[in-house]
Design a protein around this motif. Structure first.
Motif, mmCIF file in Angstrom:
data_model
loop_
_atom_site.group_PDB
_atom_site.id
_atom_site.type_symbol
_atom_site.label_atom_id
_atom_site.label_comp_id
_atom_site.label_asym_id
_atom_site.label_seq_id
_atom_site.Cartn_x
_atom_site.Cartn_y
_atom_site.Cartn_z
ATOM 1 N N ALA A 193 31.540 28.368 -65.077
ATOM 2 C CA ALA A 193 31.411 29.692 -64.453
ATOM 3 C C ALA A 193 32.773 30.312 -64.179
ATOM 4 C CB ALA A 193 30.617 29.585 -63.153
ATOM 5 N N GLY A 194 33.779 29.490 -63.919
ATOM 6 C CA GLY A 194 35.093 30.045 -63.581
ATOM 7 C C GLY A 194 35.009 30.902 -62.336
ATOM 8 N N GLY A 195 35.398 32.166 -62.443
ATOM 9 C CA GLY A 195 35.333 33.077 -61.302
ATOM 10 C C GLY A 195 34.068 33.903 -61.255
ATOM 11 N N LYS A 196 33.123 33.620 -62.155
ATOM 12 C CA LYS A 196 31.878 34.400 -62.190
ATOM 13 C C LYS A 196 30.916 33.942 -61.100
ATOM 14 C CE LYS A 196 31.931 35.430 -67.169
ATOM 15 N NZ LYS A 196 33.207 34.772 -67.490
ATOM 16 N N GLU A 197 30.064 34.886 -60.659
ATOM 17 C CA GLU A 197 29.039 34.594 -59.665
ATOM 18 C C GLU A 197 27.687 35.049 -60.185
ATOM 19 O OE1 GLU A 197 30.563 35.517 -55.413
ATOM 20 O OE2 GLU A 197 31.601 36.908 -56.750
ATOM 21 N N HIS A 198 26.633 34.360 -59.757
ATOM 22 C CA HIS A 198 25.275 34.692 -60.179
ATOM 23 C C HIS A 198 24.672 35.612 -59.118
ATOM 24 C CE1 HIS A 198 21.840 34.229 -62.651
ATOM 25 N NE2 HIS A 198 21.125 33.485 -61.817
ATOM 26 N N PRO A 199 24.428 36.894 -59.437
ATOM 27 C CA PRO A 199 23.966 37.855 -58.425
ATOM 28 C C PRO A 199 22.773 37.410 -57.575
ATOM 29 C CG PRO A 199 24.612 39.018 -60.409
ATOM 30 C CD PRO A 199 24.680 37.553 -60.739
ATOM 31 N N PRO A 200 21.723 36.771 -58.149
ATOM 32 C CA PRO A 200 20.617 36.345 -57.283
ATOM 33 C C PRO A 200 21.035 35.341 -56.215
ATOM 34 C CG PRO A 200 19.913 36.398 -59.578
ATOM 35 C CD PRO A 200 21.398 36.578 -59.574
ATOM 36 N N VAL A 201 21.983 34.472 -56.560
ATOM 37 C CA VAL A 201 22.489 33.510 -55.573
ATOM 38 C C VAL A 201 23.254 34.250 -54.483
ATOM 39 C CG1 VAL A 201 24.049 31.549 -55.216
ATOM 40 C CG2 VAL A 201 22.582 31.618 -57.230
ATOM 41 N N CYS A 202 24.057 35.217 -54.877
ATOM 42 C CA CYS A 202 24.802 36.023 -53.902
ATOM 43 C C CYS A 202 23.849 36.748 -52.956
ATOM 44 C CB CYS A 202 25.676 37.053 -54.622
ATOM 45 S SG CYS A 202 26.976 36.355 -55.657
#
Length: 319
Positions: A268-277
């Motif tokens: 994932a690196g610096g990416k985030e998963h919007p539903p988790v956020c």
């Protein structure tokens, strides 16, 4: 309750939630001041929730520029380069949040939070930190704990489809309703340093494997002098070696830190998963409502989210 009354405009705007948690809770929330340092996807969701709920003051700190990874998880910034080019995250988010609720005072604070002295924190009821190293989170937590009045700390971390939040309300006294009346209760929350120093074998069984994976990657970043998100799948061999060292030292099976989980978090690196956020931001907003508005304490001080599963745990808090 002592203090200023809500205006007619506030009473009308917050009518529905006042019916749920009462006017006194809304008044306490309207006088609260929260600082959010590091505007990742979870922090942005939290800001939105608090602004809509009617928090009095919200201060933002994050002078990073907009990147493709940021646009994927930050819904406050329109994907228009002409709009965000040359502007910082806190400026853009501040502008958008003001549109959500003009009655909330949203502002920006420039600088490095880790370099501010302790007195700076006195004006806040809670400090939310993300997008920084574990070392910085612990240092800010200690500054909050040394203040003459309680300043709560919320620490956020999100890596791809996995995320966690940690809460320190210090020594928290609250009123608990009982069948024969009410009783004053107290919870003693551990600091971030104390919580992650608990031997792994002494943790509750339901602690998610995400917890252990987070600790392994944090230790690697600390040893390599990297910021969160600067690791990649190419670091896996070194991280697996560190996993073995840590699990051996903790007398814990390496199966508690699955290779597949580490691979997913590193990829994932610096990416985030919007539903988790969205989920973690919602949990953190709810906890803030309980703490600030209703003055009710949560017996959980740690939450983790992995795809469609969610776990919460109490790391050494005592009544």
């Amino acid at each position: 309750m002592d203090g200023e009354e809500l205006t007619e405009e506030e009473t009308a705007l917050y009518d529905r939630q006042i019916r749920v948690w009462g006017v006194d809770a809304q008044k306490r929330l309207s006088k609260a001041h929260i600082l959010v340092s590091g505007l990742n996807g979870t922090a942005v969701e939290f800001c939105k929730n608090m602004v809509l709920a009617g928090v009095g003051n919200l201060t933002l700190m994050d002078d990073r520029p907009v990147t493709e990874d940021v646009l994927q998880s930050n819904f406050l910034i329109p994907p228009d380069e002409a709009y965000y080019s040359g502007r910082s995250l806190d400026e853009l988010c501040c502008e958008s949040l003001k549109d959500f609720n003009p009655m909330v005072r949203v502002s920006i604070e420039k600088g490095d939070l880790s370099q501010f002295d302790g007195e700076f924190f006195d004006k806040f009821d809670a400090v939310v930190v993300s997008c920084c190293s574990l070392k910085i989170k612990k240092a800010i937590n200690e500054k909050c704990r040394r203040r003459p009045r309680r300043v709560a700390l919320y620490a956020i971390e999100c890596r791809g489809s996995c995320g966690e939040i940690f809460i320190d309300l210090q020594n928290y006294t609250y009123i608990q309703k009982k069948s024969d009346g009410t009783a004053e209760c107290q919870l003693k929350y551990p600091s971030l340093e104390e919580a992650i120093s608990i031997p792994w074998r002494d943790l509750p069984r339901k602690v998610s494997k995400v917890y252990f994976a987070m600790r392994v990657i944090e230790r690697f970043e600390l040893s390599e002098g990297r910021k969160p998100g600067e690791t990649s799948i190419s670091d896996l061999p070194l991280i697996l070696r560190l996993r073995k060292e840590l699990c051996d030292a903790q007398s814990l099976s390496e199966s508690h830190v699955p290779v597949s989980l580490l691979e997913r978090m590193l990829a994932a690196g610096g990416k985030e998963h919007p539903p988790v956020c969205a989920t973690l931001g919602g949990v953190l907003g709810q906890v803030s409502h309980l703490f600030i508005g209703l003055q009710v304490a949560s017996t959980q001080n740690s939450w983790r989210k992995e795809r469609l599963t969610e776990t919460c745990s109490c790391l050494s808090s005592s009544a």
